[in-house]
Design a protein around this motif. Structure first.
Motif, PDB file in Angstrom:
ATOM      1  N   LYS A 112      -7.230   7.998   5.956  1.00 51.04           N
ATOM      2  CA  LYS A 112      -8.169   7.739   4.865  1.00 51.04           C
ATOM      3  C   LYS A 112      -7.881   8.632   3.666  1.00 51.04           C
ATOM      4  O   LYS A 112      -7.933   8.194   2.511  1.00 51.04           O
ATOM      5  N   LYS A 113      -7.553   9.884   3.949  1.00 52.61           N
ATOM      6  CA  LYS A 113      -7.227  10.819   2.872  1.00 52.61           C
ATOM      7  C   LYS A 113      -5.963  10.380   2.144  1.00 52.61           C
ATOM      8  O   LYS A 113      -5.866  10.434   0.922  1.00 52.61           O
ATOM      9  N   TRP A 114      -4.995   9.896   2.913  1.00 53.29           N
ATOM     10  CA  TRP A 114      -3.725   9.429   2.337  1.00 53.29           C
ATOM     11  C   TRP A 114      -3.976   8.209   1.447  1.00 53.29           C
ATOM     12  O   TRP A 114      -3.397   8.081   0.375  1.00 53.29           O
ATOM     13  N   CYS A 115      -4.873   7.310   1.877  1.00 53.94           N
ATOM     14  CA  CYS A 115      -5.195   6.123   1.081  1.00 53.94           C
ATOM     15  C   CYS A 115      -5.784   6.517  -0.273  1.00 53.94           C
ATOM     16  O   CYS A 115      -5.446   5.949  -1.311  1.00 53.94           O
ATOM     17  N   THR A 121      -2.790   2.323  -6.245  1.00 51.07           N
ATOM     18  CA  THR A 121      -3.279   1.328  -5.298  1.00 51.07           C
ATOM     19  C   THR A 121      -4.575   0.713  -5.815  1.00 51.07           C
ATOM     20  O   THR A 121      -5.303   1.333  -6.591  1.00 51.07           O
ATOM     21  N   PRO A 122      -4.888  -0.523  -5.405  1.00 50.45           N
ATOM     22  CA  PRO A 122      -6.146  -1.145  -5.832  1.00 50.45           C
ATOM     23  C   PRO A 122      -7.340  -0.291  -5.417  1.00 50.45           C
ATOM     24  O   PRO A 122      -7.328   0.353  -4.366  1.00 50.45           O
ATOM     25  N   SER A 123      -8.392  -0.294  -6.228  1.00 52.59           N
ATOM     26  CA  SER A 123      -9.575   0.535  -5.951  1.00 52.59           C
ATOM     27  C   SER A 123     -10.190   0.199  -4.599  1.00 52.59           C
ATOM     28  O   SER A 123     -10.617   1.083  -3.863  1.00 52.59           O
ATOM     29  N   THR A 127     -10.874   2.689  -0.235  1.00 53.95           N
ATOM     30  CA  THR A 127     -12.033   2.933   0.621  1.00 53.95           C
ATOM     31  C   THR A 127     -11.626   3.069   2.084  1.00 53.95           C
ATOM     32  O   THR A 127     -12.342   3.642   2.888  1.00 53.95           O
ATOM     33  N   ALA A 128     -10.452   2.549   2.434  1.00 50.90           N
ATOM     34  CA  ALA A 128      -9.897   2.649   3.786  1.00 50.90           C
ATOM     35  C   ALA A 128     -10.891   2.198   4.858  1.00 50.90           C
ATOM     36  O   ALA A 128     -10.992   2.786   5.917  1.00 50.90           O
ATOM     37  N   ASP A 129     -11.650   1.138   4.551  1.00 54.92           N
ATOM     38  CA  ASP A 129     -12.613   0.642   5.536  1.00 54.92           C
ATOM     39  C   ASP A 129     -12.173  -0.698   6.115  1.00 54.92           C
ATOM     40  O   ASP A 129     -12.981  -1.417   6.702  1.00 54.92           O
ATOM     41  N   ARG A 130     -10.932  -1.037   5.918  1.00 57.51           N
ATOM     42  CA  ARG A 130     -10.435  -2.313   6.415  1.00 57.51           C
ATOM     43  C   ARG A 130      -9.392  -2.131   7.518  1.00 57.51           C
ATOM     44  O   ARG A 130      -8.553  -2.994   7.730  1.00 57.51           O
ATOM     45  N   VAL A 131      -9.433  -1.007   8.196  1.00 59.48           N
ATOM     46  CA  VAL A 131      -8.493  -0.755   9.277  1.00 59.48           C
ATOM     47  C   VAL A 131      -8.794  -1.677  10.446  1.00 59.48           C
ATOM     48  O   VAL A 131      -9.903  -1.671  10.984  1.00 59.48           O
ATOM     49  N   LYS A 132      -7.826  -2.496  10.821  1.00 61.84           N
ATOM     50  CA  LYS A 132      -8.006  -3.428  11.930  1.00 61.84           C
ATOM     51  C   LYS A 132      -7.778  -2.738  13.266  1.00 61.84           C
ATOM     52  O   LYS A 132      -8.329  -3.147  14.280  1.00 61.84           O
ATOM     53  N   VAL A 306       3.712   7.148   6.585  1.00 61.81           N
ATOM     54  CA  VAL A 306       4.680   6.353   5.830  1.00 61.81           C
ATOM     55  C   VAL A 306       4.235   4.899   5.850  1.00 61.81           C
ATOM     56  O   VAL A 306       3.561   4.441   6.773  1.00 61.81           O
ATOM     57  N   GLY A 307       4.616   4.177   4.818  1.00 58.62           N
ATOM     58  CA  GLY A 307       4.271   2.768   4.694  1.00 58.62           C
ATOM     59  C   GLY A 307       4.261   2.371   3.233  1.00 58.62           C
ATOM     60  O   GLY A 307       4.415   3.210   2.340  1.00 58.62           O
ATOM     61  N   LYS A 308       4.109   1.087   2.973  1.00 55.91           N
ATOM     62  CA  LYS A 308       4.094   0.578   1.601  1.00 55.91           C
ATOM     63  C   LYS A 308       2.725   0.002   1.284  1.00 55.91           C
ATOM     64  O   LYS A 308       2.415  -1.128   1.654  1.00 55.91           O
ATOM     65  N   PRO A 309       1.883   0.769   0.589  1.00 55.56           N
ATOM     66  CA  PRO A 309       0.553   0.255   0.233  1.00 55.56           C
ATOM     67  C   PRO A 309       0.660  -0.765  -0.895  1.00 55.56           C
ATOM     68  O   PRO A 309       1.649  -0.782  -1.640  1.00 55.56           O
ATOM     69  N   PRO A 310      -0.347  -1.626  -1.055  1.00 58.87           N
ATOM     70  CA  PRO A 310      -0.333  -2.583  -2.174  1.00 58.87           C
ATOM     71  C   PRO A 310      -0.463  -1.848  -3.500  1.00 58.87           C
ATOM     72  O   PRO A 310      -1.050  -0.767  -3.575  1.00 58.87           O
ATOM     73  N   ILE A 311       0.111  -2.429  -4.547  1.00 52.17           N
ATOM     74  CA  ILE A 311       0.090  -1.831  -5.887  1.00 52.17           C
ATOM     75  C   ILE A 311      -0.788  -2.682  -6.803  1.00 52.17           C
ATOM     76  O   ILE A 311      -0.696  -3.910  -6.814  1.00 52.17           O
TER      77      ILE A 311
END
Length: 343
Positions: A112-115, A121-123, A127-132, A306-311
């Protein structure tokens, strides 16, 4: 018994590996057992790959459904942590393991901190509340020790330009270059799971190899574990490619002081001293944003994500507009200070 489940001697509940204490822990009564002092059932029981075709949970009796590569999982019905012992013996037995040191709660907090640190990244993503889901996986790796004999031949020049009187002279000296080098690389990691993204696994490095421990099945309790999809011979070309850049850098550092260098011959003879089969800890995070799933990985020892977040296109556009505006104002200021005009 190919299905191994660790029952608490006090209350009979299933025990799991505790990343905080490094022990086998009972979540019900709080008992902790030192793993290093525990006998490993795989040492006293020898299984063959064809011994069983169906696994049953020792707690509830339900059939355990797994993919062929899975070596540790949990029962879908009662949640008990189980290890599939027959998939961890013989040539499938790992030599060593780096246990998890980051708990699931700590991993979630760090993610969540990394997000939130993503500037572009989109606002809604921050919020990092969509973790499946977040899953702790022991990923199979081969650690190679590679010995390299390197011979390099080439032609070098040293150019000196000087002036004498009204004339400028260029002096070029020519040299034949020969270097004989021995380079040894230890613990070169190559992930051996077909499921894992190689690029993600490479970016998770380095792992703290000083934390490697002799493999014992209790380390897997409560986590998912995979066996290798490719053996050490199949992945040897990848390991050679991985060290190639380091070898080239060393050659360059050994051939310095020349104006130009042209190599006429370069031989690199790589031999495998040993290849060790190990399991390394990785938290896999699956994140759903705008109906698209994004996958991230976290080093289970260091916390590196590591990973590629949306821009966000809007944020990127705003960023470039801000940079352009600042550049325009700076140029206007410089022009004004120099008494000129900038249009």
């Amino acid at each position: 018994m190919p299905v191994i489940e660790y029952k608490c001697p006090n209350c009979g509940s299933g025990m799991v590996f505790d990343s905080e204490t490094g022990t086998l822990s009972c979540p019900s009564c709080g008992r902790h057992d030192n793993i290093e002092s525990m006998p490993d059932p795989l040492v006293t029981n020898v299984f063959t790959e064809d011994e069983v075709s169906e696994y049953h949970c020792t707690s509830c009796g339900a059939v355990i459904m797994t993919e062929a590569e899975t070596t540790a999982t949990s029962c879908s019905f009662c949640g008990s942590a189980v290890v599939l012992g027959d998939r961890l013996t013989g040539k499938l037995a790992p030599a060593k393991v780096i246990p998890f040191s980051i708990s699931k709660e700590e991993a979630m907090k760090a993610f969540k901190k990394w997000c939130k640190n993503g500037l572009l990244t989109p606002s809604g993503f921050m919020t990092a509340d969509r973790v499946k889901g977040i899953t702790g996986i022991y990923v199979p790796f081969w650690l190679y020790e590679l010995h390299n004999k390197v011979q390099v031949q080439g032609h070098g020049t040293k150019v000196r330009v000087y002036t004498r009187g009204d004339y400028q002279y260029t002096e070029t000296q020519h040299y034949e270059i020969y270097r004989k080098i021995r380079l040894n690389y230890v613990r070169v990691p190559i992930d051996a799971s077909e499921k894992m993204n190689d690029e993600l696994m490479d970016k998770l490095e380095p792992f703290p190899y000083e934390q490697l421990k002799s493999f014992k099945t209790p380390y897997l309790a409560g986590y998912i574990a995979e066996k290798y999809s490719y053996d050490e011979k199949e992945l040897l070309p990848r390991s050679k490619d991985k060290i190639r850049g380091f070898i080239e850098q060393y050659i360059s550092s050994a051939v310095t002081g020349y104006t130009t260098v042209n190599y006429t011959n370069k031989q690199i003879d790589t031999s495998v001293k040993q290849a060790e089969y190990v399991l390394l800890p990785v938290w896999m995070v699956h994140y759903d944003f705008n109906k698209t799933e994004h996958t991230f990985a976290m080093n289970g020892q260091t916390g590196k994500v590591v990973g590629k977040p949306p821009i966000s296109k809007a944020k990127v556009g705003g960023w470039f507009a801000a940079i352009s505006g600042v550049s325009f104002l700076v140029l206007r200021l410089i022009s004004w200070m120099m008494g000129g005009e900038f249009l």
